[in-house]
Design a protein around this motif. Sequence first.
Motif, mmCIF file in Angstrom:
data_model
loop_
_atom_site.group_PDB
_atom_site.id
_atom_site.type_symbol
_atom_site.label_atom_id
_atom_site.label_comp_id
_atom_site.label_asym_id
_atom_site.label_seq_id
_atom_site.Cartn_x
_atom_site.Cartn_y
_atom_site.Cartn_z
ATOM 1 N N ASN A 188 -4.383 -13.507 -19.122
ATOM 2 C CA ASN A 188 -4.387 -13.967 -20.468
ATOM 3 C C ASN A 188 -4.185 -15.293 -20.476
ATOM 4 N N VAL A 189 -5.280 -15.947 -21.723
ATOM 5 C CA VAL A 189 -5.679 -16.514 -22.389
ATOM 6 C C VAL A 189 -4.294 -16.991 -23.996
ATOM 7 N N SER A 190 -3.079 -18.119 -23.580
ATOM 8 C CA SER A 190 -2.699 -17.913 -24.166
ATOM 9 C C SER A 190 -2.838 -19.523 -24.704
ATOM 10 N N SER A 191 -1.476 -19.893 -25.884
ATOM 11 C CA SER A 191 -1.613 -21.837 -25.986
ATOM 12 C C SER A 191 -0.890 -22.372 -25.453
ATOM 13 N N CYS A 192 -0.955 -24.387 -25.728
ATOM 14 C CA CYS A 192 0.123 -24.405 -25.836
ATOM 15 C C CYS A 192 1.192 -24.837 -27.122
ATOM 16 N N SER A 193 0.184 -24.236 -28.312
ATOM 17 C CA SER A 193 1.342 -23.873 -29.121
ATOM 18 C C SER A 193 2.236 -22.458 -29.821
ATOM 19 N N ALA A 194 2.608 -22.556 -28.287
ATOM 20 C CA ALA A 194 3.716 -20.693 -28.111
ATOM 21 C C ALA A 194 4.445 -21.648 -27.259
ATOM 22 N N HIS A 195 5.065 -22.856 -27.042
ATOM 23 C CA HIS A 195 5.822 -23.588 -27.148
ATOM 24 C C HIS A 195 6.090 -24.647 -28.393
ATOM 25 N N PRO A 196 6.182 -25.683 -28.063
ATOM 26 C CA PRO A 196 6.759 -25.685 -29.444
ATOM 27 C C PRO A 196 6.261 -25.498 -31.067
ATOM 28 N N GLY A 197 7.347 -25.173 -31.427
ATOM 29 C CA GLY A 197 6.873 -25.263 -33.314
ATOM 30 C C GLY A 197 5.852 -25.665 -33.749
ATOM 31 N N TYR A 243 5.932 -4.202 -13.312
ATOM 32 C CA TYR A 243 4.617 -4.262 -12.093
ATOM 33 C C TYR A 243 4.618 -4.505 -11.264
ATOM 34 N N MET A 244 6.102 -5.213 -10.544
ATOM 35 C CA MET A 244 6.448 -5.963 -9.479
ATOM 36 C C MET A 244 6.237 -5.180 -8.601
ATOM 37 N N HIS A 245 6.785 -4.462 -8.163
ATOM 38 C CA HIS A 245 5.980 -3.061 -7.023
ATOM 39 C C HIS A 245 5.107 -2.523 -7.103
ATOM 40 N N LYS A 246 4.548 -2.848 -8.095
ATOM 41 C CA LYS A 246 2.492 -2.158 -8.076
ATOM 42 C C LYS A 246 1.710 -2.881 -7.933
ATOM 43 N N GLY A 247 1.214 -3.927 -7.176
ATOM 44 C CA GLY A 247 0.473 -4.568 -6.634
ATOM 45 C C GLY A 247 -0.419 -5.421 -7.207
ATOM 46 N N ILE A 248 -0.399 -5.385 -8.758
ATOM 47 C CA ILE A 248 -0.975 -6.206 -9.212
ATOM 48 C C ILE A 248 -1.180 -6.904 -10.157
ATOM 49 N N ARG A 249 -1.338 -8.372 -10.565
ATOM 50 C CA ARG A 249 -0.826 -9.505 -11.191
ATOM 51 C C ARG A 249 -1.033 -9.658 -11.685
ATOM 52 N N VAL A 250 -0.308 -10.325 -13.192
ATOM 53 C CA VAL A 250 -0.624 -10.342 -14.087
ATOM 54 C C VAL A 250 0.387 -12.125 -14.711
ATOM 55 N N ASN A 251 -0.304 -12.883 -14.401
ATOM 56 C CA ASN A 251 -0.760 -14.399 -15.006
ATOM 57 C C ASN A 251 -1.040 -14.657 -17.106
ATOM 58 N N SER A 252 -0.974 -15.821 -17.346
ATOM 59 C CA SER A 252 -0.668 -16.714 -18.354
ATOM 60 C C SER A 252 -1.714 -17.646 -18.248
ATOM 61 N N VAL A 253 -2.332 -18.556 -18.874
ATOM 62 C CA VAL A 253 -2.229 -19.522 -19.114
ATOM 63 C C VAL A 253 -2.913 -20.218 -19.889
ATOM 64 N N SER A 254 -1.925 -21.393 -20.573
ATOM 65 C CA SER A 254 -1.103 -21.911 -22.279
ATOM 66 C C SER A 254 -2.276 -23.294 -21.885
ATOM 67 N N PRO A 255 -3.427 -23.345 -22.291
ATOM 68 C CA PRO A 255 -4.519 -24.619 -22.917
ATOM 69 C C PRO A 255 -3.324 -25.054 -23.855
ATOM 70 N N GLY A 256 -4.092 -26.643 -23.827
ATOM 71 C CA GLY A 256 -3.779 -27.231 -24.839
ATOM 72 C C GLY A 256 -5.225 -27.467 -25.509
ATOM 73 N N GLY A 257 -5.795 -28.308 -26.815
ATOM 74 C CA GLY A 257 -6.750 -28.481 -27.536
ATOM 75 C C GLY A 257 -7.570 -28.954 -26.855
ATOM 76 N N MET A 258 -9.555 -27.702 -27.419
ATOM 77 C CA MET A 258 -10.539 -28.241 -26.723
ATOM 78 C C MET A 258 -11.593 -27.717 -27.046
#
Length: 253
Positions: free
Chosen positions: A141-150, A175-190
């Motif tokens: 998932n692509v999140s954002s640095c905006s997810a952290h500070p107000g 899904y800890m025991h199902k073998g799939i991986r779920v991660n997120s990237v939180s970019p700053g301004g681009m």
Amino acid sequence: MPTPSNMNGKVAIVTGAASGVGRATALFLAKAGAKLAIVDVNAEALESTAEELRNLKTEVLTLPVDLSDTRQCQTIVDKTVDTFGRVDALCNVAGVFLPTHTTDMSDDAVDLTLSVNLSAPFKLIRAAIPHLIEHQGAVVNVSSCSAHPGQAYLALYSATKAALNQLTKSLAMEYMHKGIRVNSVSPGGMMTPLAAGMRNLQDPDPTLMGRIAPLRGLVEVDDVAEMVAFLATDAAKGYHGAIINIDNGITAG
């Protein structure tokens, strides 16, 4: 920067693939050997991405879909499986960024932001999970640095991105025991078409805007996309439930 592992014979879905991080992610995955199902509301620009992928000898399925109609999410996964026979990675890159004073935000803008930034990723993940489990695949998932500070003028955007990070962690546990991986990237301004929306903000308070100014400058699109692509591959086998900030230190303090 980590390098995606060999994706020969594997299939990835990338949303928001007409431009910015989505387009760059699709290109990185193509160079790693993946077959691509690419999704975007901008059909013309999506076809441009598809042509670039075909020039790399990549098999590509173009899906010009408006993700605000979240009923299409199951169809995206179904068409990918019908075309390629499998799904190994889902990269939820598409997003809506509509900075505004909260009292000026229309109901349509509220619904669009919630649909594209949160409901669509959830429904795509829900549809893809059986296939990802079968092939021990990954969600990024692509999140954002905006997810952290107000952040002023980004109340709903920030809320959806924070929710996307929480979704990532909760799914990682489920899904800890199902073998799939779920991660997120939180970019700053681009420097992307999405970020251009800041120019439309009317009469912002400069003292509030300065609080989120990147002291080290903007983040490179390719740096974010390469991380997304890396997390989509087996090279990232140790990452699960991670929220990775690529923001030049914005969220450091």
